[in-house]
Write an enzyme that holds these catalytic residues in place. Structure first.
Site, mmCIF file in Angstrom:
data_model
loop_
_atom_site.group_PDB
_atom_site.id
_atom_site.type_symbol
_atom_site.label_atom_id
_atom_site.label_comp_id
_atom_site.label_asym_id
_atom_site.label_seq_id
_atom_site.Cartn_x
_atom_site.Cartn_y
_atom_site.Cartn_z
ATOM 1 N N SER A 20 0.848 -1.173 0.000
ATOM 2 C CA SER A 20 0.000 0.000 0.000
ATOM 3 C C SER A 20 0.898 1.242 0.000
ATOM 4 C CB SER A 20 -0.860 -0.062 1.255
ATOM 5 O OG SER A 20 -1.953 0.784 1.118
ATOM 6 N N LEU A 21 0.336 2.404 0.245
ATOM 7 C CA LEU A 21 1.123 3.637 0.349
ATOM 8 C C LEU A 21 0.882 4.260 1.713
ATOM 9 C CD1 LEU A 21 0.389 5.310 -3.110
ATOM 10 C CD2 LEU A 21 2.635 4.588 -2.317
ATOM 11 N N LYS A 56 -2.939 10.181 -7.722
ATOM 12 C CA LYS A 56 -3.342 8.892 -7.147
ATOM 13 C C LYS A 56 -4.710 8.573 -7.724
ATOM 14 C CE LYS A 56 -3.679 6.493 -2.744
ATOM 15 N NZ LYS A 56 -5.056 5.991 -2.837
HETATM 16 S S1 IVH Z 1 2.423 3.394 -6.283
HETATM 17 C C1 IVH Z 1 4.800 0.102 -4.228
HETATM 18 N N1 IVH Z 1 1.108 5.143 -7.761
HETATM 19 O O1 IVH Z 1 -3.043 3.540 -4.232
HETATM 20 C C2 IVH Z 1 4.130 1.304 -4.804
HETATM 21 N N2 IVH Z 1 -0.156 3.697 -6.378
HETATM 22 O O2 IVH Z 1 -3.342 3.649 -1.331
HETATM 23 C C3 IVH Z 1 2.693 1.287 -4.556
HETATM 24 N N3 IVH Z 1 -2.581 3.992 -6.529
HETATM 25 O O3 IVH Z 1 -2.456 0.138 -3.664
HETATM 26 C C4 IVH Z 1 1.804 2.036 -5.349
HETATM 27 N N4 IVH Z 1 -2.548 5.610 -8.029
HETATM 28 O O4 IVH Z 1 -3.330 0.769 -5.981
HETATM 29 C C5 IVH Z 1 1.013 4.146 -6.873
HETATM 30 N N5 IVH Z 1 0.064 6.715 -9.128
HETATM 31 C C6 IVH Z 1 -0.014 5.710 -8.245
HETATM 32 C C7 IVH Z 1 -1.264 5.255 -7.775
HETATM 33 C C8 IVH Z 1 -1.271 4.241 -6.834
HETATM 34 C C9 IVH Z 1 -3.323 4.833 -7.280
HETATM 35 C C10 IVH Z 1 -3.129 3.042 -5.538
HETATM 36 C C11 IVH Z 1 -2.432 1.713 -5.500
HETATM 37 C C12 IVH Z 1 -2.135 1.447 -4.051
HETATM 38 C C13 IVH Z 1 -3.017 2.436 -3.361
HETATM 39 C C14 IVH Z 1 -2.465 2.824 -2.010
#
Ligand code: IVH
Length: 292
Positions: A20-21, A56
């Site tokens: 996740s983030l 995001k």
């Molecule tokens: S990077 C290991 N970039 O947000 C890196 N995630 O709240 C992880 N998400 O599970 C993700 N837009 O599904 C990344 N530009 C973006 C994103 C993104 C949406 C989602 C992703 C993650 C979630 C976390």
């Protein structure tokens, strides 16, 4: 919030866990994040750090496995370690190629979403575009998924194929034939401006976004920093403030929950918020209702 694997789909372990983030809700949270990166990498001057900044996407994450350039497996996030096999559903997304332009073996990750314009074509059928995307991906009959015309933005490719930066990663994703999430590189002092720009831009987009994802751009530094069990240390989601709206209460009713709890519920003059039309809202509890 991801969705838990259901019994309807085969469960398959992810080659690499889908993390996740970490979330930031204020400028201070972001400053802490920048400090941590500086400490971790032992860098004094934040000028030396290059970030990537991208929206995001408010959708459902999915992992696409290609073997020698051929699409072989589509997995939902599930609990991050084990996902659901949604290969036939993913194959109906016309933006996802069944064959890459190069015969790479890799996992490409991204977000499945429903465009706002597509969501509107379905009238009252779904609560919001995110729910629509989640429900459409969970259809056992993939012909239903196909008719929902879902979209995709990729943000990650593993393994890293010798790439040096996030920018190169997105270029590779595009070269392979997938839509990449719009990204830009920035120094620390630019991040706030970029955030504010996306808050404004949000109104004009045909897809929903709920924050700005900030990543340390260098793949080498990402490796140095690593991850916790939950999220990478080199990235952060700077969330947008929740959308608000005001309306008029038409009447108040009572809702009896599964355990017998009674909650007051307001019927509202319909008000559009974050892609949904809100007509009802729970009113916390009776004491609060009386106070108001
Ligand atoms: S990077 C290991 N970039 O947000 C890196 N995630 O709240 C992880 N998400 O599970 C993700 N837009 O599904 C990344 N530009 C973006 C994103 C993104 C949406 C989602 C992703 C993650 C979630 C976390």
């Amino acid at each position: 919030i991801g969705y838990k694997p259901s019994d309807k789909f085969k469960k398959v372990a992810h080659d690499i866990p889908m993390l996740s983030l970490a979330n930031a809700f204020s400028k201070e949270n972001i400053e802490d994040f920048l400090k941590k990166i500086k400490n971790f990498l032992n860098i004094k001057d934040s000028e030396k750090i290059v970030f990537s900044a991208e929206p995001k996407i408010d959708g459902i994450s999915a992992s696409l496995k290609y073997i020698d350039g051929i699409f072989t497996l589509g997995l939902s996030r599930g609990d991050g370690k084990v996902g659901e096999d949604i290969t036939p559903q993913i194959m109906t997304l016309h933006e996802i190629p069944h064959r890459l332009s190069e015969s790479l073996t890799c996992n490409i990750r991204g977000e499945v979403f429903m465009k706002i314009s597509t969501f509107e074509q379905f009238g009252d059928e779904f609560v919001n575009p995110r729910n629509a995307a989640a429900g459409s991906l969970k259809q056992k009959d993939h012909r239903i998924t196909r008719d929902r015309k879902l979209s995709f933005f990729a943000y990650d490719i593993r393994p890293w194929q010798g790439l040096d930066t996030e920018e190169e990663e997105m270029e590779l994703i595009q070269r392979l034939g997938l839509p990449a999430v719009p990204t830009e590189t920035a120094k620390a002092e630019m991040l706030e401006k970029i955030y504010e720009r996306w808050v404004k831009e949000r109104e004009n987009l045909d897809y929903e976004i709920d924050g700005l994802v900030i990543k340390e751009s260098s793949k080498e530094k990402q490796e140095d920093m690593g991850s916790t069990a939950h999220h990478p240390r080199w990235a952060m989601a700077w969330k947008f403030p929740a959308e608000q709206g005001s309306s008029k209460i038409i009447s108040i009713g009572w809702q009896v929950g599964r355990t017998g709890t009674v909650t007051p519920v307001a019927n509202l003059e319909p008000v559009p918020i974050a892609g949904a039309t809100i007509k009802r809202s729970t009113l916390h509890n009776v004491e609060e209702l009386e106070r108001l």
